[in-house]
Scaffold this motif. Structure first.
Motif, PDB file in Angstrom:
ATOM      1  N   SER A  38      13.851   5.228 -15.258  1.00  0.00           N
ATOM      2  CA  SER A  38      12.472   5.394 -15.725  1.00  0.00           C
ATOM      3  C   SER A  38      11.668   6.144 -14.680  1.00  0.00           C
ATOM      4  O   SER A  38      11.845   5.914 -13.477  1.00  0.00           O
ATOM      5  CB  SER A  38      11.821   4.033 -15.963  1.00  0.00           C
ATOM      6  N   ASP A  39      10.761   7.005 -15.152  1.00  0.00           N
ATOM      7  CA  ASP A  39       9.918   7.797 -14.246  1.00  0.00           C
ATOM      8  C   ASP A  39      10.769   8.416 -13.151  1.00  0.00           C
ATOM      9  O   ASP A  39      10.398   8.426 -11.978  1.00  0.00           O
ATOM     10  CB  ASP A  39       8.806   6.936 -13.645  1.00  0.00           C
ATOM     11  N   PHE A  40      11.918   8.941 -13.529  1.00  0.00           N
ATOM     12  CA  PHE A  40      12.941   9.387 -12.594  1.00  0.00           C
ATOM     13  C   PHE A  40      12.831  10.864 -12.288  1.00  0.00           C
ATOM     14  O   PHE A  40      12.529  11.678 -13.163  1.00  0.00           O
ATOM     15  CB  PHE A  40      14.326   9.095 -13.193  1.00  0.00           C
ATOM     16  N   SER A  41      13.094  11.215 -11.030  1.00  0.00           N
ATOM     17  CA  SER A  41      13.291  12.615 -10.647  1.00  0.00           C
ATOM     18  C   SER A  41      14.114  12.660  -9.369  1.00  0.00           C
ATOM     19  O   SER A  41      14.064  11.742  -8.543  1.00  0.00           O
ATOM     20  CB  SER A  41      11.961  13.347 -10.453  1.00  0.00           C
ATOM     21  N   THR A  42      14.883  13.716  -9.243  1.00  0.00           N
ATOM     22  CA  THR A  42      15.662  13.970  -8.041  1.00  0.00           C
ATOM     23  C   THR A  42      15.759  15.472  -7.854  1.00  0.00           C
ATOM     24  O   THR A  42      15.395  16.243  -8.747  1.00  0.00           O
ATOM     25  CB  THR A  42      17.067  13.316  -8.112  1.00  0.00           C
ATOM     26  N   GLY A  43      16.238  15.890  -6.707  1.00  0.00           N
ATOM     27  CA  GLY A  43      16.377  17.313  -6.441  1.00  0.00           C
ATOM     28  C   GLY A  43      17.512  17.919  -7.239  1.00  0.00           C
ATOM     29  O   GLY A  43      18.399  17.221  -7.722  1.00  0.00           O
ATOM     30  N   PRO A  44      17.499  19.249  -7.395  1.00  0.00           N
ATOM     31  CA  PRO A  44      18.579  19.907  -8.122  1.00  0.00           C
ATOM     32  C   PRO A  44      19.880  19.836  -7.323  1.00  0.00           C
ATOM     33  O   PRO A  44      19.873  19.819  -6.098  1.00  0.00           O
ATOM     34  CB  PRO A  44      18.091  21.354  -8.257  1.00  0.00           C
ATOM     35  N   GLY A  45      20.969  19.770  -8.047  1.00  0.00           N
ATOM     36  CA  GLY A  45      22.277  19.730  -7.404  1.00  0.00           C
ATOM     37  C   GLY A  45      23.364  19.920  -8.426  1.00  0.00           C
ATOM     38  O   GLY A  45      23.118  19.860  -9.631  1.00  0.00           O
TER      39      GLY A  45
ATOM     40  N   ILE B 291      17.795  15.838 -14.197  1.00  0.00           N
ATOM     41  CA  ILE B 291      17.231  15.478 -12.892  1.00  0.00           C
ATOM     42  C   ILE B 291      15.806  14.931 -13.010  1.00  0.00           C
ATOM     43  O   ILE B 291      15.230  14.536 -11.991  1.00  0.00           O
ATOM     44  CB  ILE B 291      17.285  16.648 -11.893  1.00  0.00           C
ATOM     45  N   THR B 292      15.253  14.889 -14.218  1.00  0.00           N
ATOM     46  CA  THR B 292      13.930  14.302 -14.405  1.00  0.00           C
ATOM     47  C   THR B 292      13.879  13.523 -15.718  1.00  0.00           C
ATOM     48  O   THR B 292      14.661  13.766 -16.630  1.00  0.00           O
ATOM     49  CB  THR B 292      12.818  15.380 -14.467  1.00  0.00           C
ATOM     50  N   GLY B 293      12.932  12.599 -15.759  1.00  0.00           N
ATOM     51  CA  GLY B 293      12.624  11.911 -17.012  1.00  0.00           C
ATOM     52  C   GLY B 293      13.297  10.571 -17.185  1.00  0.00           C
ATOM     53  O   GLY B 293      14.184  10.184 -16.442  1.00  0.00           O
ATOM     54  N   THR B 294      12.834   9.870 -18.203  1.00  0.00           N
ATOM     55  CA  THR B 294      13.415   8.590 -18.580  1.00  0.00           C
ATOM     56  C   THR B 294      14.678   8.871 -19.378  1.00  0.00           C
ATOM     57  O   THR B 294      14.691   9.718 -20.263  1.00  0.00           O
ATOM     58  CB  THR B 294      12.399   7.781 -19.405  1.00  0.00           C
TER      59      THR B 294
END
Length: 162
Positions: A81-88, A124-127
């Motif tokens: 939830s409310d998730f994001s991380t860097g590209p990879g 890498i983003t979103g629920t």
């Protein structure tokens, strides 16, 4: 072969492939979180459910958001939830038997280097939700969840579970 037989075969295959590719696996006989039970006595219906949750802490990439793992009878779902991380490249969700702590240098590290690679990260983003019901028969004991790049062999972020 029924769906449960296929699910067990798939889970065993995941464990074997993980072991063959250098990922250590966790013993499949863990204690579960304290369940909540409804009903008692021989004629009552028994149901068990539990939830583990945590908040991501960045490691190799800016990673934020919450993770929740919920089991209800016959269903196991992981939700970011409310998730994001860097590209990879080749990003996965890994389960860890150890919790994340700080080492002597002040870096966030997982106490136990063994991991159980569960599923490829969808985005890498979103629920987002993942049906992990196939893991119910071999549920590993876990204390944290990591977003891990198989390509760079780097932890992007980890959430300790409670």
């Amino acid at each position: 072969m029924g769906i449960m037989g296929f699910a067990r075969l798939l889970a065993v295959g995941v464990i074997v492939v993980s072991a063959a590719t250098g990922c250590a696996t966790v013993a499949p006989t863990p204690p579960r979180p304290t369940p909540t039970a409804a009903g008692s006595g021989p004629t009552a219906t028994h149901t068990t459910s539990w939830t583990l949750s945590g908040t991501f802490v960045p490691q190799g990439a800016p990673t934020r958001g919450q993770v929740r793992i919920t089991e209800k009878p016959g269903s196991l779902v992981l939700t970011l939830s409310d998730f994001s991380t860097g590209p990879g490249q080749d990003l996965y969700i890994d389960f860890n038997p150890g919790a994340m702590t700080r080492n002597a240098a002040g870096d966030n590290v997982v106490e136990d280097p063994n991991t159980f690679q569960v599923v490829a990260l969808k985005d890498i983003t979103g629920t987002q939700s993942y049906d992990l019901s196939y893991l119910i028969p071999v549920w590993p004991q876990i204390r944290s969840v990591t977003i891990f790049s198989s390509k760079s062999r780097e932890a992007f972020g980890t959430a300790n579970l409670r």
